[in-house]
Each structure stands twice: as structure tokens, then as C-alpha cells.
Design a protein around this motif. Structure first.
Motif, PDB file in Angstrom:
ATOM      1  N   LEU A   2      52.244  71.740  87.878  1.00 59.25           N
ATOM      2  CA  LEU A   2      53.089  71.892  89.057  1.00 59.25           C
ATOM      3  C   LEU A   2      53.292  73.371  89.387  1.00 59.25           C
ATOM      4  O   LEU A   2      53.065  73.822  90.506  1.00 59.25           O
ATOM      5  CB  LEU A   2      54.438  71.236  88.787  1.00 59.25           C
ATOM      6  CG  LEU A   2      55.144  70.665  89.992  1.00 59.25           C
ATOM      7  CD1 LEU A   2      54.416  69.438  90.474  1.00 59.25           C
ATOM      8  CD2 LEU A   2      56.574  70.314  89.634  1.00 59.25           C
ATOM      9  N   PHE A   3      53.717  74.101  88.375  1.00 59.11           N
ATOM     10  CA  PHE A   3      53.958  75.532  88.588  1.00 59.11           C
ATOM     11  C   PHE A   3      52.664  76.241  88.950  1.00 59.11           C
ATOM     12  O   PHE A   3      52.635  77.162  89.743  1.00 59.11           O
ATOM     13  CB  PHE A   3      54.564  76.170  87.338  1.00 59.11           C
ATOM     14  CG  PHE A   3      56.038  75.977  87.222  1.00 59.11           C
ATOM     15  CD1 PHE A   3      56.900  76.579  88.126  1.00 59.11           C
ATOM     16  CD2 PHE A   3      56.578  75.205  86.220  1.00 59.11           C
ATOM     17  CE1 PHE A   3      58.274  76.414  88.021  1.00 59.11           C
ATOM     18  CE2 PHE A   3      57.938  75.028  86.108  1.00 59.11           C
ATOM     19  CZ  PHE A   3      58.790  75.629  87.012  1.00 59.11           C
ATOM     20  N   GLY A   4      51.599  75.798  88.309  1.00 57.19           N
ATOM     21  CA  GLY A   4      50.335  76.503  88.476  1.00 57.19           C
ATOM     22  C   GLY A   4      49.697  76.278  89.825  1.00 57.19           C
ATOM     23  O   GLY A   4      49.121  77.195  90.398  1.00 57.19           O
ATOM     24  N   PHE A   5      49.794  75.062  90.335  1.00 57.39           N
ATOM     25  CA  PHE A   5      49.056  74.769  91.567  1.00 57.39           C
ATOM     26  C   PHE A   5      49.960  74.508  92.763  1.00 57.39           C
ATOM     27  O   PHE A   5      49.776  75.085  93.824  1.00 57.39           O
ATOM     28  CB  PHE A   5      48.137  73.571  91.346  1.00 57.39           C
ATOM     29  CG  PHE A   5      47.025  73.902  90.414  1.00 57.39           C
ATOM     30  CD1 PHE A   5      46.045  74.817  90.790  1.00 57.39           C
ATOM     31  CD2 PHE A   5      46.966  73.340  89.154  1.00 57.39           C
ATOM     32  CE1 PHE A   5      45.019  75.135  89.929  1.00 57.39           C
ATOM     33  CE2 PHE A   5      45.945  73.669  88.291  1.00 57.39           C
ATOM     34  CZ  PHE A   5      44.973  74.566  88.673  1.00 57.39           C
ATOM     35  N   ALA A   6      50.921  73.623  92.577  1.00 54.15           N
ATOM     36  CA  ALA A   6      51.720  73.232  93.735  1.00 54.15           C
ATOM     37  C   ALA A   6      52.470  74.419  94.319  1.00 54.15           C
ATOM     38  O   ALA A   6      52.628  74.533  95.527  1.00 54.15           O
ATOM     39  CB  ALA A   6      52.695  72.139  93.336  1.00 54.15           C
TER      40      ALA A   6
END
Lengths: 362, 249
Positions: free
Chosen positions: A35-39
Motif C-alpha cells: 500500500l505504502f509502496g504503490f498506492a
């Protein structure tokens, strides 16, 4: 020892049989990292740019044109001084400012070197890094091949001068997950035995009281290890954030932090009587301060002074800081000495307090 | 170790104080091997506190208590090895199967794997739970759970088993069946120390003590207690004793 093993066996059964909780515990780090990495990282498209060009020569004009022509940027403002740049950033009108040095082209021609500054909004580090990276590329491509080497684009992150990298959340997620599993789950599982009434039966057995607690901590210790490995593998192979420093040092610090979290869990379980209370105390008392004060979400440097001092008592703050240094900056043990000392000190105090209060309860 | 002549439970002036409050005031009694000893008293009379001291869960403030020949204050670990304990609150793990629960307690008391397997087969047969062996305990009816909890408490063949209100919440018929298990254990030489609220259960005991305000006010066989208090049943004995206390207060 056999007694101890059969008890650990039972603890694993409890966890394995509660599929839903186990899935959450194992899946949470994966979800958070992804989540943190992509969204949260957004694509760069038509970012608004302000240009401060006191030189206004052939070279700068070409660079600005190329920026404007690219799909990533849109030159929205031309300004005359730095104050205006600041103002535009504050109003949120622009994502990037390009500032050329005076006499850009002539410097480039005579000395073979010229400088320009790229200023990005550091409050969104992910975005800022991408914007600055793209801009630097466009600038390079705008110049003739022979001149590329001479131009240095100096990147500055406004409001976040340390240029905290986009991958800072990896240590943050580690700090939170380990705390959640070790402190919260351990305390809940100890308190559950109290609620069930089975604690009395266990205490009336030859099993030493501290052994009961230790056996309860073992599965969560293993689970934390699995989570730690998951996070590190994901960040290495999916997000491309390798561990820059020593893996052994990182593991050592994590072990210390896990021990600290387990002591916290034990302490909580000594104080509260119901599982609900254990969840509330660890949620409000541990997880919330960790999210808000540890630097996981908000940079500690930009907090009000009072909160900066307050964040000093949040264990995750020291752990996250140490992991950032070791994992992202790749420093030696010498540079995380302070963090290790603070964490070790906290562990000793918490462990002693929790063992003393545990014995008193009996 | 105890010899056959020595009582399995022996207390003299056993006292527990919590600050200014005295929960147990110098109680003295002895329980013989294989005896079923009923430990009665109103709520707050000090039964549970006394029992916790005998199990090595709580240190006496004063007095002596010996269980299976060991001093509860100085040798709680040895005491714990020789006793079984079943709490009024449910003590088995609902998310483990019948077999797993038995295995766990066997392991905690250091029994060997083969011994555990043999005993498990025996217990399952005795309780007629063969077909439920791999079901989760949480899915069993309460009466069965209580019988299973008792079998778990005596799984390691302790010298004494302490039962803290073991049959709460079930009907008299189910209680009667539970007591058949208790008799079986007593016949094998296991001493049974049981607290209860139900007076029909008190009648099943070999001897009964009744605690009022931290003291033992009566101790004898149910029959002699009925004679002594000129009562038709234990129910009446109990009410007379408690009324004496209320009149005195």
C-alpha cells in the motif's frame, strides 16, 4: 523442558487454529508495504512548474521549453524572485520550481559548468523524488550531448530538507508491525488465559509462572521473525529497497526491539484484566503514539518542540530511526549507538518492571 | 512422601490476611488418603482463599499446611507436582480438541508420550468420548466438558485433587453422573477436596467442613452433622450455622 515444549505446542495450536487472526498477522505487513509502496506513490503527469530564470538565454530557454513540452510538466508560472517561489509552494500551486543561476549560458560556455536548482515539495517525499528525478532527466536531454556533463542540477526538498526518502515507510512499518504483534498479541493471549480461568489451573501446575509467559511469547517471537523477513524481502525485491547496511546489525536491533515489545506486552497483561482492555491499552497507549509520534508519518524535525521531547519516550521512534540509518543510509554500528543504548535501557526497565509486577500478582 | 498413616492434607492455624482483612483465621483440619472432603461455606467465607493456599497459589500469612507431605509455603513446587486442580471457571481450551487438551496437561505434568497415549485411550473410553476425541472441546455440552475437565485434573494420577465448585450450572442428574467419576477416583486412592454450593453434593461427601467468616464452624460426616444440628438435611445444617452468624453480627 518437556513441559515447556508441550506448552509452546499448545500456543502454536491456538494461533494456527484461529485462521482469521493468523491471516491478518501475516498479511498485514504485506498489505502495508504494498500500500505504502504503490498506492501512495502517484504518477507524475502535468505537474505544475514555476521558473525563475534571471539569465534568460538560449540554454535556459531551451530547457524550459523542453520541460513545458514534456508530458510530465507544465510551466505555469514565471517568477522574478525566490519569495514568489516560496509563496507558490505555500499555496500549493506548484510541485516543482526550476531556478537557474544568472548568466547560465555564458558560464556554461566559458567554464564548461553551470548550475540550476530543482526545488520540490518535500511534504510528499514520494512524489517529490519522482518529480525531481524526471525534471533532472528532461534538463539533461534538453542540452547538447557535449554540455550535459557540465550542468549540475541541485535538488532541494522544501519543508523536508533531509530529503527523507520515499522508502522511509519501510522502517516505519517494521516498527509498527513488531510492536503490534509482540506487545498487543502477547498481552491479549496472556489475558485470555486469565479470562478463561485456565491461568489458575496453569499456576497450580508444576509449570513455573515465568515459564508460562515465556512459552506464550515464543510463537509471537517466531511470527515477528517471519514478518520481519517478509518485509525485508518485499522491500528488496518488490520495491527495490535493499538493506544498505549490515543485515546482522539490523537483525540485532530488531531483536532488541522485539524483546522490548514483548516486555511491554507482559506489562500490559499484568495491569489489565480483560482482553478488551488489553486491546484498548495497547491500541491507544502504544499503536497511536507510534503512528503519530515516532516519525512514521510525520517527520520529527517538523513537530512542535514539546512533541519532539514527547516522542523520545516512544520506543518505536528510536527503532525506526536506527533502522532508517542502517537500512537506507547504510551506516555502521557506531552511528546508531545512541538508539541502541536508548532501546536497551528501555528494555531493561520494562522487563524488570514487568517481571516484578508479574510476581506480585501471584 | 506421605506414608499411609499420615494425613494427605494437614493444616494447623492456617491464616491468610490481606492488609487489615483476615480472610482465613487459623483453620486446622486433616484429610485422610482416599477421602472425599467437602469444603462448604457461603460466598466470601474464605473457602477459595484457603484452597489457593493448599494449592501453593498463595502464601499463608501464618500457620502450617502440608499437602502430600510437603509444606505449601516452603515447597510449593513439590506440592504442585502432587495435586490436580479444577477451577469453577472452565479450564479446558475450547479451540483445542479433546485429545489435544489431554495431551497438553499430560505434557505439563511431565508424563511420557506412551503414558499419555495409554491414559488418553482409557479416559476416552471411561467417558464414552471415543467418537468425539478429535472434536473441539468448545463444541461439547457443558456436562461433558465438566467431566472431561475432571479427568484432565486427575490425568497425571495426583495424590489430591482440588475441585473448586466443579458442577456449577448443570442439573442434579448431570451432577450425579459427575459424582460417579469422583467416587471412581477416590476408590483408586485419590483424595478429593471439593468446594460446592449444592447441598445434595455435600451429602455425597465422606466428611464436610463448613466455613463461616474465615473459620471452620463444623466438621464431621454429613450424618453426624445432621444429628448435631438436629436437621433433616445438610441444607438445614448450613442455614442454621449461617443464621447463628447473622444473629451474632
Amino acid at each position: 523442558m518437556k513441559t515447556f515444549l508441550s506448552f509452546i505446542h499448545k500456543e502454536f495450536r491456538h494461533i494456527l487454529r484461529d485462521r482469521r487472526t493468523m491471516l491478518i498477522l501475516l498479511g498485514m505487513p504485506i498489505a502495508q508495504i504494498l500500500l505504502f509502496g504503490f498506492a501512495i506513490s502517484t504518477e507524475v503527469k502535468n505537474s505544475r512548474v514555476a521558473v525563475l530564470d534571471p539569465s534568460a538565454d538560449v540554454a535556459t530557454r531551451r530547457i524550459v521549453e523542453r520541460l513545458d513540452a514534456s508530458a510530465y510538466f507544465e510551466v505555469a508560472h514565471r517568477v522574478d524572485c525566490m519569495e514568489q517561489v516560496d509563496e507558490l509552494f505555500r499555496r500549493g500551486e506548484i510541485a516543482l520550481a526550476v531556478v537557474f543561476s544568472p548568466y547560465f549560458a555564458s558560464e556554461l560556455q566559458h567554464t564548461g559548468e553551470a548550475r540550476l536548482q530543482l526545488i520540490a515539495d518535500g511534504t510528499e517525499p514520494n512524489q517529490a523524488q519522482m518529480v525531481a528525478g524526471y525534471a533532472a532527466q528532461v534538463v539533461q536531454q534538453a542540452l547538447p550531448r557535449g554540455e550535459r556533463q557540465g550542468v549540475t542540477a541541485c535538488v532541494r526538498y522544501l519543508f523536508n530538507p533531509q530529503a527523507k526518502s520515499a522508502f522511509n515507510f519501510v522502517p516505519g512499518v517494521m516498527g509498527m508491525i513488531l510492536l503490534l504483534i509482540c506487545a498487543m498479541m502477547t498481552s491479549v493471549s496472556i489475558v485470555r488465559e486469565k479470562e478463561l480461568g485456565s491461568m489458575e489451573v496453569l499456576l497450580a501446575s508444576p509449570m513455573p509462572p515465568l515459564g508460562i509467559v515465556l512459552a506464550k511469547a515464543v510463537p509471537y517471537f517466531v511470527l515477528s521473525g517471519v514478518n520481519l523477513a517478509t518485509i525485508l524481502l518485499l522491500s528488496r525485491y518488490v520495491l527495490g529497497v535493499p538493506v544498505q547496511g549490515s543485515l546482522a546489525l539490523l537483525s540485532g536491533i530488531s531483536l532488541l526491539y522485539i524483546l522490548l515489545s514483548l516486555s511491554l506486552g507482559l506489562l500490559i497483561s499484568n495491569v489489565v484484566r480483560s482482553q478488551m482492555a488489553a486491546v484498548l491499552v495497547s491500541g491507544m497507549g502504544l499503536i497511536m503514539p507510534t503512528i503519530i509520534l515516532s516519525g512514521l508519518m510525520f517527520p520529527i524535525e517538523s513537530m512542535p518542540e514539546v512533541l519532539q521531547y514527547l516522542s523520545g519516550i516512544v520506543p518505536a521512534r528510536w527503532y525506526i530511526s536506527a533502522v532508517r540509518k542502517v537500512m537506507i543510509e547504510g551506516v555502521e554500528m557506531f552511528h546508531v549507538w545512541r538508539e541502541i543504548c536508548v532501546l536497551a535501557g528501555m528494555t531493561v526497565v520494562l522487563l524488570t518492571t514487568s517481571i516484578v509486577t508479574f510476581n506480585k500478582r501471584l | 512422601m506421605t506414608t499411609d498413616s499420615e494425613p494427605v492434607i494437614y493444616t494447623e492455624g492456617l491464616t491468610k490476611r490481606f492488609g487489615a482483612f483476615t480472610a482465613v483465621r487459623g483453620i486446622s483440619f486433616a484429610v485422610e488418603r482416599g477421602e472425599i472432603f467437602g469444603f462448604l461455606g457461603a460466598n466470601g467465607a474464605g473457602k477459595t482463599t484457603a484452597m489457593r493456599m493448599l494449592c501453593g497459589l498463595s502464601r499463608p500469612t501464618a500457620g502450617i499446611a502440608r499437602v502430600a507431605g510437603y509444606d505449601v509455603a516452603r515447597q510449593p513446587e513439590q506440592v504442585k507436582r502432587c495435586i490436580g486442580y479444577m477451577s469453577q471457571r472452565f479450564s479446558l481450551y475450547g479451540d483445542l480438541t479433546v485429545r489435544e487438551n489431554l495431551k497438553l496437561y499430560g505434557g505439563i505434568y511431565g508424563m511420557s508420550r506412551t503414558h499419555i497415549r495409554q491414559k488418553t485411550a482409557h479416559v476416552l473410553q471411561e467417558l464414552r468420548l471415543d467418537h468425539e476425541a478429535d472434536k473441539l472441546v468448545g463444541d461439547l455440552p457443558l456436562g461433558w466438558k465438566q467431566k472431561l475437565a475432571f479427568s484432565v485434573a486427575i490425568f497425571h494420577e495426583p495424590q489430591v485433587v482440588f475441585l473448586d465448585e466443579p458442577t456449577g450450572g448443570v442439573d442434579p442428574l448431570t451432577r450425579r453422573r459427575f459424582w460417579e467419576l469422583i467416587y471412581g477416583a477416590a476408590e483408586r486412592g485419590i483424595t478429593v477436596f471439593v468446594t460446592t454450593h449444592y447441598m445434595d453434593e455435600a451429602e455425597y461427601c465422606d466428611r464436610v467442613s463448613i466455613m463461616v467468616d474465615g473459620e471452620i464452624r463444623a466438621l464431621d460426616t454429613p450424618r453426624r452433622l445432621r444429628q448435631q444440628f438436629d436437621a433433616a438435611g445438610m441444607d438445614e445444617v448450613f442455614r442454621k450455622l449461617v443464621r447463628v452468624r447473622q444473629a451474632g453480627a
